[in-house]
Design a protein around this motif. Structure first.
Motif, PDB file in Angstrom:
ATOM      1  N   ALA A  67       0.864  -1.183   0.000  1.00 52.93           N
ATOM      2  CA  ALA A  67       0.000   0.000   0.000  1.00 52.93           C
ATOM      3  C   ALA A  67       0.896   1.227   0.000  1.00 52.93           C
ATOM      4  CB  ALA A  67      -0.909   0.007   1.225  1.00 52.93           C
ATOM      5  N   ASN A  68       0.554   2.200  -0.809  1.00 57.50           N
ATOM      6  CA  ASN A  68       1.348   3.421  -0.881  1.00 57.50           C
ATOM      7  C   ASN A  68       0.438   4.598  -1.208  1.00 57.50           C
ATOM      8  OD1 ASN A  68       1.838   1.784  -3.713  1.00 57.50           O
ATOM      9  ND2 ASN A  68       1.487   3.962  -4.082  1.00 57.50           N
ATOM     10  N   ILE A  69       1.011   5.735  -1.453  1.00 56.52           N
ATOM     11  CA  ILE A  69       0.261   6.901  -1.909  1.00 56.52           C
ATOM     12  C   ILE A  69       0.606   7.139  -3.369  1.00 56.52           C
ATOM     13  CG2 ILE A  69      -0.079   9.391  -1.662  1.00 56.52           C
ATOM     14  CD1 ILE A  69       0.594   9.067   1.300  1.00 56.52           C
ATOM     15  N   ASP A  70      -0.426   7.223  -4.208  1.00 59.52           N
ATOM     16  CA  ASP A  70      -0.222   7.552  -5.613  1.00 59.52           C
ATOM     17  C   ASP A  70      -0.312   9.061  -5.811  1.00 59.52           C
ATOM     18  OD1 ASP A  70       0.227   5.048  -6.641  1.00 59.52           O
ATOM     19  OD2 ASP A  70      -1.826   4.732  -7.333  1.00 59.52           O
ATOM     20  N   LYS A 116       9.741  14.608  -7.897  1.00 56.75           N
ATOM     21  CA  LYS A 116       9.012  15.244  -6.794  1.00 56.75           C
ATOM     22  C   LYS A 116       9.041  16.764  -6.946  1.00 56.75           C
ATOM     23  CE  LYS A 116       9.426  13.743  -2.546  1.00 56.75           C
ATOM     24  NZ  LYS A 116      10.037  13.249  -1.280  1.00 56.75           N
ATOM     25  N   ALA A 117      10.201  17.292  -7.270  1.00 56.39           N
ATOM     26  CA  ALA A 117      10.331  18.750  -7.407  1.00 56.39           C
ATOM     27  C   ALA A 117       9.473  19.281  -8.547  1.00 56.39           C
ATOM     28  CB  ALA A 117      11.798  19.117  -7.630  1.00 56.39           C
ATOM     29  N   GLN A 118       9.351  18.499  -9.625  1.00 55.04           N
ATOM     30  CA  GLN A 118       8.631  18.978 -10.804  1.00 55.04           C
ATOM     31  C   GLN A 118       7.126  18.722 -10.748  1.00 55.04           C
ATOM     32  OE1 GLN A 118      10.626  18.036 -14.402  1.00 55.04           O
ATOM     33  NE2 GLN A 118       9.043  18.820 -15.748  1.00 55.04           N
ATOM     34  N   PHE A 119       6.709  17.598 -10.126  1.00 56.70           N
ATOM     35  CA  PHE A 119       5.306  17.201 -10.249  1.00 56.70           C
ATOM     36  C   PHE A 119       4.527  17.069  -8.939  1.00 56.70           C
ATOM     37  CE2 PHE A 119       7.365  15.423 -14.074  1.00 56.70           C
ATOM     38  CZ  PHE A 119       6.583  16.027 -15.048  1.00 56.70           C
ATOM     39  N   MET A 120       5.207  16.928  -7.796  1.00 55.90           N
ATOM     40  CA  MET A 120       4.514  16.627  -6.555  1.00 55.90           C
ATOM     41  C   MET A 120       3.437  17.663  -6.213  1.00 55.90           C
ATOM     42  SD  MET A 120       4.361  14.374  -4.141  1.00 55.90           S
ATOM     43  CE  MET A 120       3.860  14.159  -2.448  1.00 55.90           C
ATOM     44  N   HIS A 121       3.776  18.925  -6.298  1.00 54.74           N
ATOM     45  CA  HIS A 121       2.851  19.978  -5.888  1.00 54.74           C
ATOM     46  C   HIS A 121       1.672  20.127  -6.840  1.00 54.74           C
ATOM     47  CE1 HIS A 121       5.562  21.845  -8.772  1.00 54.74           C
ATOM     48  NE2 HIS A 121       4.709  22.836  -8.932  1.00 54.74           N
ATOM     49  N   GLU A 140      10.073  11.928   3.968  1.00 54.33           N
ATOM     50  CA  GLU A 140      11.070  10.893   4.208  1.00 54.33           C
ATOM     51  C   GLU A 140      10.430   9.527   4.448  1.00 54.33           C
ATOM     52  OE1 GLU A 140      13.583  12.089   7.387  1.00 54.33           O
ATOM     53  OE2 GLU A 140      14.186  13.968   6.446  1.00 54.33           O
ATOM     54  N   ASP A 141       9.240   9.513   5.054  1.00 57.82           N
ATOM     55  CA  ASP A 141       8.674   8.258   5.538  1.00 57.82           C
ATOM     56  C   ASP A 141       7.582   7.674   4.664  1.00 57.82           C
ATOM     57  OD1 ASP A 141      10.353   8.595   7.674  1.00 57.82           O
ATOM     58  OD2 ASP A 141       8.828   9.479   8.975  1.00 57.82           O
ATOM     59  N   GLU A 142       7.041   8.419   3.732  1.00 54.26           N
ATOM     60  CA  GLU A 142       5.896   7.935   2.972  1.00 54.26           C
ATOM     61  C   GLU A 142       6.293   7.326   1.626  1.00 54.26           C
ATOM     62  OE1 GLU A 142       2.091  10.546   4.252  1.00 54.26           O
ATOM     63  OE2 GLU A 142       3.487  11.501   2.888  1.00 54.26           O
ATOM     64  N   PRO A 143       5.687   6.181   1.281  1.00 56.43           N
ATOM     65  CA  PRO A 143       5.912   5.595  -0.055  1.00 56.43           C
ATOM     66  C   PRO A 143       5.009   6.274  -1.080  1.00 56.43           C
ATOM     67  CG  PRO A 143       4.481   4.173   1.249  1.00 56.43           C
ATOM     68  CD  PRO A 143       4.815   5.341   2.118  1.00 56.43           C
ATOM     69  N   ILE A 144       5.591   7.126  -1.911  1.00 58.62           N
ATOM     70  CA  ILE A 144       4.818   7.868  -2.911  1.00 58.62           C
ATOM     71  C   ILE A 144       5.233   7.418  -4.308  1.00 58.62           C
ATOM     72  CG2 ILE A 144       4.327  10.132  -3.892  1.00 58.62           C
ATOM     73  CD1 ILE A 144       4.695  11.295  -1.097  1.00 58.62           C
ATOM     74  N   HIS A 145       4.231   7.022  -5.116  1.00 57.62           N
ATOM     75  CA  HIS A 145       4.461   6.560  -6.481  1.00 57.62           C
ATOM     76  C   HIS A 145       3.874   7.566  -7.453  1.00 57.62           C
ATOM     77  CE1 HIS A 145       4.623   2.042  -5.133  1.00 57.62           C
ATOM     78  NE2 HIS A 145       5.258   2.845  -4.299  1.00 57.62           N
ATOM     79  N   PHE A 146       4.648   7.928  -8.472  1.00 62.58           N
ATOM     80  CA  PHE A 146       4.162   8.877  -9.473  1.00 62.58           C
ATOM     81  C   PHE A 146       3.450   8.131 -10.601  1.00 62.58           C
ATOM     82  CE2 PHE A 146       7.196  11.578  -7.323  1.00 62.58           C
ATOM     83  CZ  PHE A 146       6.489  12.782  -7.255  1.00 62.58           C
ATOM     84  N   VAL A 147       2.200   8.508 -10.837  1.00 63.16           N
ATOM     85  CA  VAL A 147       1.369   7.876 -11.860  1.00 63.16           C
ATOM     86  C   VAL A 147       1.051   8.930 -12.926  1.00 63.16           C
ATOM     87  CG1 VAL A 147      -0.777   6.660 -12.345  1.00 63.16           C
ATOM     88  CG2 VAL A 147       0.359   6.370 -10.129  1.00 63.16           C
TER      89      VAL A 147
END
Length: 445
Positions: free
Chosen positions: A9-12, A79-84, A145-152
């Motif tokens: 389980a992660n965050i998309d 992350k820098a380009q798309f996370m926000h 630092e602690d969350e598993p984030i996947h870029f979709v």
């Protein structure tokens, strides 16, 4: 129904990417290098050119894939380009399936969440989810630092990419996933979950497992994917021995290494009741079933049937579900549900997936029928269903068909499609989880 769920389980972080944005990114890369990698896909991401090659390959072919990021540098750039600018939601095969089970009527759903954070917990369904260890979640956990984030990266049909010699139009909507997540890549288990599973396995109706495709061939500590898999198989054997009536379904996932895919399928098959996959994943097993991958990718029904049948027999697997964009196919060599009930479970799964694609979430179970009226049955799926009826002397049953293929029970059902899908991510997981839930319910009738 009470159901355990493991492992990933992660965050998309969902981002709808356009052709213009891709072309802008290409301007900062060596185009010849990217083109070479599109022709010979590396399957993993070690640089931005690898990332662009994977994304462009999927856009060009209209296919989906998940590539693992090997090293944090590219992840930091993404992350820098798309996370926000991304939409965050529940991710990971298991995480999505757990939410579907909860929203669609399961009594209790217990997922493995390796390192719970407040933000990740907020994306779980509030209806029937219980997360062992969630009380230990620290409010001071550093999300980045602690969350598993996947870029979709979702892309739409009709987008036109034109940059130098790279020229094509996207044939259909799909997605490309870039993943950096060492916890889920290692199939780690929260000790609270493991303790709960041991204490309560005898009470559970089912177990859904997934995440095997995320494993690395080798890990920084010198261990291998076989070490991780062996640990999982010991767990499955222990949980299964405590409740022989518990149905266990494994969702396969998109492997980037054919050897790993074959090894996992072969080793996992004797421990589970069924395995689910899409046509891309089935084609990865062609060294096992020896059916031409191109015909499988074209979703030719008899190529998929033959490949699935040979895979079942070769690895002592009882049944397989192949969920393509156009139809869902169930093949079994040991019948545990009558064909009518099996088709009923498939209808439930297809309906849930169609609505999920259309609106991006699932609503009250009682509203499924009315909401599905806006969806369109796949014409290709209908044509393949008719081929099966005519060639295999199958029987039409509602929108689907039931029959036999070399003494195997087969059910096939066209999917329901949305003209403007909110997202293509998680549709296979939605079909799988909702089918699994309905099968458990029908077995108890």
């Amino acid at each position: 129904m009470k159901i355990l769920c493991a492992y990933n389980a992660n965050i998309d972080a969902l981002y709808s990417i356009t052709a213009d944005e891709v072309c802008a990114m290409l301007s900062s890369e060596d185009t010849a290098e990217v083109m070479e990698k599109i022709t010979n896909p590396p399957g993993v991401i070690r640089s931005m050119s690898d990332f662009l090659a994977g994304l462009l390959f999927c856009m060009k072919e209209g296919t989906g894939a998940e590539w693992l990021i090997q090293g944090p540098e590219v992840f930091k750039l993404l992350k820098a380009q798309f996370m926000h600018r991304s939409k965050l939601r529940m991710g990971g095969n298991m995480g999505i399936m757990a939410n579907v089970l909860s929203e669609m009527g399961a009594e209790l759903v217990v997922p493995n969440v390796v390192n719970p954070t407040l933000r990740q917990l907020s994306f779980f369904s509030k209806k029937a989810i219980y997360i062992p260890g969630s009380a230990s979640c620290s409010k001071e956990a550093k999300c980045e630092e602690d969350e598993p984030i996947h870029f979709v990266f979702d892309f739409k049909k009709g987008e036109h990419v034109e940059y130098g010699d790279i020229v094509f139009t996207v044939p259909r909507e799909n997605r490309f996933i870039a993943t950096y997540d060492i916890m889920n890549m290692s199939l780690l288990v929260n000790p609270y979950f493991e303790d709960y599973a041991i204490k309560h396995a005898g009470e559970m109706d089912g177990l859904l497992i997934s995440g095997f495709h995320m494993m690395l061939e080798t890990y920084p500590d010198g261990s291998t994917f076989m070490d991780k898999l062996n640990k999982v198989l010991v767990q499955l054997q222990k949980w299964g021995s405590m409740n022989t009536n518990m149905s266990i379904h494994g969702e396969f996932g998109h492997f980037t290494n054919k050897y790993m895919a074959l090894h996992v399928f072969s080793r996992l098959s004797p421990f589970v009741s069924s395995i689910g996959m899409n046509e891309d994943e089935l084609s990865m097993l062609n060294s096992l079933h020896e059916v031409h991958a191109a015909k499988i990718l074209e979703m030719d029904v008899f190529s998929i049937l033959e490949a699935a049948k040979r895979s079942l027999l070769a690895c002592n697997l009882r049944k397989m579900i192949v969920h393509t964009r156009e139809y869902v196919l169930h093949i079994s060599r040991q019948i545990d549900l009558d064909p009518g009930s099996q088709l009923e479970a498939m209808i439930f799964g297809v309906t849930c997936a169609g609505i999920f694609a259309s609106v991006g979430q699932l609503h009250d179970r009682n509203k499924l029928e009315s909401m599905s009226s806006t969806l369109t049955e796949s014409e290709f799926g209908r044509a393949q269903t008719e081929r099966f009826i005519e060639t295999a002397a199958a029987v039409r049953s509602g929108r689907g068909a039931v029959g036999t293929y070399d003494d195997h029970q087969v059910c096939i059902l066209p999917t329901l499609l949305s003209d403007n899908p909110v997202s293509t991510v998680g549709l296979g997981d939605t079909v799988t989880a909702s089918m699994f839930l309905r099968e458990l319910e029908l077995r108890q009738k």
